[in-house]
Motif scaffolding. Sequence first.
Motif, PDB file in Angstrom:
ATOM      1  N   GLN A   2       0.842  -1.190   0.000  1.00  0.00           N
ATOM      2  CA  GLN A   2       0.000   0.000   0.000  1.00  0.00           C
ATOM      3  C   GLN A   2       0.881   1.246   0.000  1.00  0.00           C
ATOM      4  N   LEU A   3       0.335   2.354  -0.471  1.00  0.00           N
ATOM      5  CA  LEU A   3       1.072   3.611  -0.481  1.00  0.00           C
ATOM      6  C   LEU A   3       1.516   3.990   0.928  1.00  0.00           C
ATOM      7  N   THR A   4       0.659   3.802   1.913  1.00  0.00           N
ATOM      8  CA  THR A   4       1.022   4.151   3.293  1.00  0.00           C
ATOM      9  C   THR A   4       2.233   3.354   3.767  1.00  0.00           C
ATOM     10  N   GLU A   5       2.353   2.119   3.312  1.00  0.00           N
ATOM     11  CA  GLU A   5       3.513   1.298   3.675  1.00  0.00           C
ATOM     12  C   GLU A   5       4.781   1.847   3.027  1.00  0.00           C
ATOM     13  N   LEU A   6       4.691   2.224   1.770  1.00  0.00           N
ATOM     14  CA  LEU A   6       5.846   2.791   1.070  1.00  0.00           C
ATOM     15  C   LEU A   6       6.285   4.084   1.749  1.00  0.00           C
ATOM     16  N   GLU A   7       5.328   4.898   2.119  1.00  0.00           N
ATOM     17  CA  GLU A   7       5.648   6.183   2.740  1.00  0.00           C
ATOM     18  C   GLU A   7       6.243   6.011   4.138  1.00  0.00           C
ATOM     19  N   ARG A  30      15.116  11.499  -5.124  1.00  0.00           N
ATOM     20  CA  ARG A  30      14.244  12.677  -5.180  1.00  0.00           C
ATOM     21  C   ARG A  30      12.778  12.304  -4.940  1.00  0.00           C
ATOM     22  N   VAL A  31      12.335  11.182  -5.486  1.00  0.00           N
ATOM     23  CA  VAL A  31      10.957  10.749  -5.258  1.00  0.00           C
ATOM     24  C   VAL A  31      10.771  10.399  -3.781  1.00  0.00           C
ATOM     25  N   THR A  32      11.734   9.712  -3.202  1.00  0.00           N
ATOM     26  CA  THR A  32      11.664   9.380  -1.780  1.00  0.00           C
ATOM     27  C   THR A  32      11.574  10.651  -0.935  1.00  0.00           C
ATOM     28  N   PRO A  36       5.377  12.884   2.040  1.00  0.00           N
ATOM     29  CA  PRO A  36       4.293  11.968   1.667  1.00  0.00           C
ATOM     30  C   PRO A  36       3.535  12.461   0.435  1.00  0.00           C
ATOM     31  N   PHE A  37       2.890  11.531  -0.218  1.00  0.00           N
ATOM     32  CA  PHE A  37       2.160  11.851  -1.451  1.00  0.00           C
ATOM     33  C   PHE A  37       0.664  12.017  -1.231  1.00  0.00           C
ATOM     34  N   GLY A  38       0.103  11.200  -0.379  1.00  0.00           N
ATOM     35  CA  GLY A  38      -1.335  11.303  -0.113  1.00  0.00           C
ATOM     36  C   GLY A  38      -2.205  10.477  -1.028  1.00  0.00           C
ATOM     37  N   SER A  39      -1.694  10.189  -2.227  1.00  0.00           N
ATOM     38  CA  SER A  39      -2.440   9.329  -3.152  1.00  0.00           C
ATOM     39  C   SER A  39      -1.461   8.689  -4.135  1.00  0.00           C
TER      40      SER A  39
END
Length: 162
Positions: A2-7, A30-32, A36-39
């Motif tokens: 999940q995105l939350t796990e990656l973040e 840079r992406v890291t 957080p992204f949120g979506s």
Amino acid sequence: MQLTELEALDAPRCEELLRTACDAPAWAARVTAARPFGSVEALLATAAAELATTSEADVDTALAAHPRIGERSESATSRREQAGALAADEDVLARLAEGNRRYEETFGHVYLVFATGRTADELLALLEQRLQNDPATERQVLRRELAAITDLRLRRLLGEAS
């Protein structure tokens, strides 16, 4: 994942996972750092924007991680993406190998193409077309192909694509 796990991952582990989508170290850093992204869509937009402006050296590093089209790879991801090419008959595979050789001789790097869902004949036809490009045009094309591959791999990493 999940995105939350990656973040929630520490930076080195997040970069490592992002590099499974595109093995461009500065891009992954840079992406890291943009978390957080949120979506998922926000992550994908950030990843695309960062890839569009990444250095040629970073692109070259990413290219070096890609196997030749039509050659067996140790990578399950590459085998999956090239399933159409790898199912080709020996004649088409031989023509792809020769095209790969000419492409690398002309442009100095592996022929990179979004192979998912394409047959070996389609990939060979695209290779022949791209051999007609001048180096600057080809660099633009391969950046678009790298962006499409990266987008799909990120979507798969986050369970957004099969």
